[in-house]
Write a protein that holds these residues in place. Structure first.
Motif, PDB file in Angstrom:
ATOM      1  N   LEU A  54       7.282  -1.609  -1.135  1.00 29.51           N
ATOM      2  CA  LEU A  54       7.207  -2.906  -0.455  1.00 29.51           C
ATOM      3  C   LEU A  54       8.363  -3.818  -0.866  1.00 29.51           C
ATOM      4  N   TRP A  55       8.700  -3.794  -2.137  1.00 26.88           N
ATOM      5  CA  TRP A  55       9.823  -4.586  -2.639  1.00 26.88           C
ATOM      6  C   TRP A  55      11.120  -4.130  -1.965  1.00 26.88           C
ATOM      7  N   SER A  56      11.353  -2.843  -1.962  1.00 23.34           N
ATOM      8  CA  SER A  56      12.590  -2.286  -1.439  1.00 23.34           C
ATOM      9  C   SER A  56      12.683  -2.389   0.083  1.00 23.34           C
ATOM     10  N   PHE A  57      11.653  -1.909   0.767  1.00 21.00           N
ATOM     11  CA  PHE A  57      11.711  -1.863   2.230  1.00 21.00           C
ATOM     12  C   PHE A  57      11.577  -3.250   2.845  1.00 21.00           C
ATOM     13  N   HIS A  65      16.576  -3.776   9.950  1.00 22.35           N
ATOM     14  CA  HIS A  65      15.561  -3.502  10.980  1.00 22.35           C
ATOM     15  C   HIS A  65      15.578  -2.041  11.455  1.00 22.35           C
ATOM     16  N   ASP A  66      15.792  -1.121  10.535  1.00 19.64           N
ATOM     17  CA  ASP A  66      15.825   0.302  10.862  1.00 19.64           C
ATOM     18  C   ASP A  66      14.396   0.852  10.931  1.00 19.64           C
ATOM     19  N   LYS A  67      13.952   1.179  12.130  1.00 21.39           N
ATOM     20  CA  LYS A  67      12.578   1.643  12.331  1.00 21.39           C
ATOM     21  C   LYS A  67      12.312   3.005  11.690  1.00 21.39           C
ATOM     22  N   LYS A  68      13.346   3.806  11.518  1.00 18.88           N
ATOM     23  CA  LYS A  68      13.150   5.114  10.881  1.00 18.88           C
ATOM     24  C   LYS A  68      12.766   4.963   9.414  1.00 18.88           C
ATOM     25  N   VAL A  69      13.300   3.948   8.747  1.00 20.36           N
ATOM     26  CA  VAL A  69      12.912   3.691   7.355  1.00 20.36           C
ATOM     27  C   VAL A  69      11.412   3.430   7.299  1.00 20.36           C
ATOM     28  N   LEU A  70      10.933   2.573   8.193  1.00 17.16           N
ATOM     29  CA  LEU A  70       9.499   2.267   8.219  1.00 17.16           C
ATOM     30  C   LEU A  70       8.667   3.482   8.607  1.00 17.16           C
ATOM     31  N   LEU A  71       9.160   4.284   9.544  1.00 11.13           N
ATOM     32  CA  LEU A  71       8.434   5.483   9.951  1.00 11.13           C
ATOM     33  C   LEU A  71       8.290   6.459   8.784  1.00 11.13           C
ATOM     34  N   PHE A  72       9.380   6.738   8.081  1.00 10.19           N
ATOM     35  CA  PHE A  72       9.316   7.637   6.929  1.00 10.19           C
ATOM     36  C   PHE A  72       8.397   7.073   5.841  1.00 10.19           C
ATOM     37  N   PHE A  73       8.474   5.757   5.632  1.00  8.13           N
ATOM     38  CA  PHE A  73       7.611   5.119   4.639  1.00  8.13           C
ATOM     39  C   PHE A  73       6.138   5.258   5.027  1.00  8.13           C
ATOM     40  N   LEU A  75       4.646   7.362   7.121  1.00 12.80           N
ATOM     41  CA  LEU A  75       4.200   8.761   7.070  1.00 12.80           C
ATOM     42  C   LEU A  75       4.082   9.260   5.623  1.00 12.80           C
ATOM     43  N   GLY A  76       5.058   8.924   4.805  1.00 14.17           N
ATOM     44  CA  GLY A  76       5.048   9.372   3.412  1.00 14.17           C
ATOM     45  C   GLY A  76       3.932   8.750   2.611  1.00 14.17           C
ATOM     46  N   TYR A  77       3.800   7.443   2.699  1.00 13.49           N
ATOM     47  CA  TYR A  77       2.765   6.765   1.924  1.00 13.49           C
ATOM     48  C   TYR A  77       1.375   7.146   2.412  1.00 13.49           C
ATOM     49  N   SER A  78       1.228   7.311   3.721  1.00  7.78           N
ATOM     50  CA  SER A  78      -0.065   7.757   4.275  1.00  7.78           C
ATOM     51  C   SER A  78      -0.435   9.141   3.752  1.00  7.78           C
ATOM     52  N   SER A  79       0.542  10.015   3.663  1.00  5.35           N
ATOM     53  CA  SER A  79       0.303  11.355   3.137  1.00  5.35           C
ATOM     54  C   SER A  79      -0.132  11.291   1.672  1.00  5.35           C
ATOM     55  N   MET A 106       8.940   9.769   1.176  1.00  8.24           N
ATOM     56  CA  MET A 106       9.258   8.503   0.516  1.00  8.24           C
ATOM     57  C   MET A 106      10.693   8.516  -0.016  1.00  8.24           C
ATOM     58  N   VAL A 107      11.130   9.642  -0.556  1.00  3.77           N
ATOM     59  CA  VAL A 107      12.520   9.760  -1.016  1.00  3.77           C
ATOM     60  C   VAL A 107      13.462   9.578   0.170  1.00  3.77           C
ATOM     61  N   VAL A 108      13.151  10.206   1.300  1.00  2.10           N
ATOM     62  CA  VAL A 108      13.986  10.075   2.500  1.00  2.10           C
ATOM     63  C   VAL A 108      14.027   8.614   2.957  1.00  2.10           C
ATOM     64  N   ALA A 109      12.877   7.943   2.946  1.00  2.00           N
ATOM     65  CA  ALA A 109      12.827   6.537   3.353  1.00  2.00           C
ATOM     66  C   ALA A 109      13.690   5.675   2.435  1.00  2.00           C
ATOM     67  N   HIS A 110      13.564   5.880   1.134  1.00  2.00           N
ATOM     68  CA  HIS A 110      14.378   5.104   0.193  1.00  2.00           C
ATOM     69  C   HIS A 110      15.863   5.417   0.354  1.00  2.00           C
ATOM     70  N   TRP A 111      16.188   6.681   0.558  1.00  2.00           N
ATOM     71  CA  TRP A 111      17.591   7.061   0.734  1.00  2.00           C
ATOM     72  C   TRP A 111      18.182   6.396   1.979  1.00  2.00           C
TER      73      TRP A 111
END
Length: 123
Positions: A54-57, A65-73, A75-79, A106-111
């Motif tokens: 939450l701090w980072s994203f 405003h990159d929607k892919k970052v939120l999508l990866f986050f 999906l990853g956090y839900s998993s 989550m690593v992909v989202a942070h990257w």
């Protein structure tokens, strides 16, 4: 501070994924690990990873405003949360797969967030 959150997030999410991939091996010696050592373990990880995400994203979203970052986050956090909720209800292989998938996403989202923030600061 601009990249600390993503670097910490990538490290912890990757560590979580590696640890969860090794969980079946570790459980083979679980007879020597006291049962109280497992208490709350998953929720401690979820809280730490969620707070850093939450701090980072949150900071990243305000800028790119990159929607892919939120999508990866999401999906990853839900998993990760699903794996934690189903911990005692599914086979250890399924649980481990969910944790590894979540940690990897989550690593992909942070990257991606890290890279997008770098692009904005160099332009």
């Amino acid at each position: 501070m601009k990249s600390v959150a993503d670097k910490l997030g990538m490290f912890l999410s990757g560590l979580c994924a590696i640890q969860c991939a090794m969980l079946p091996i570790l459980l083979s010696v679980s007879a020597v690990v006291p049962s109280w050592a497992h208490l709350g373990h998953g929720w401690i990880w979820m809280s730490l990873i969620g707070a850093i995400a939450l701090w980072s994203f949150g900071r990243g979203w305000k800028r790119h405003h990159d929607k892919k970052v939120l999508l990866f986050f999401i999906l990853g956090y839900s998993s990760l949360v699903t794996a934690t909720l189903l911990e005692d209800k599914v086979d250890i292989i399924i649980e481990s797969a969910l944790f590894v998938l979540g940690g990897t996403l989550m690593v992909v989202a942070h990257w991606r967030n890290y890279r997008r923030m770098q692009c904005l600061t160099t332009n």
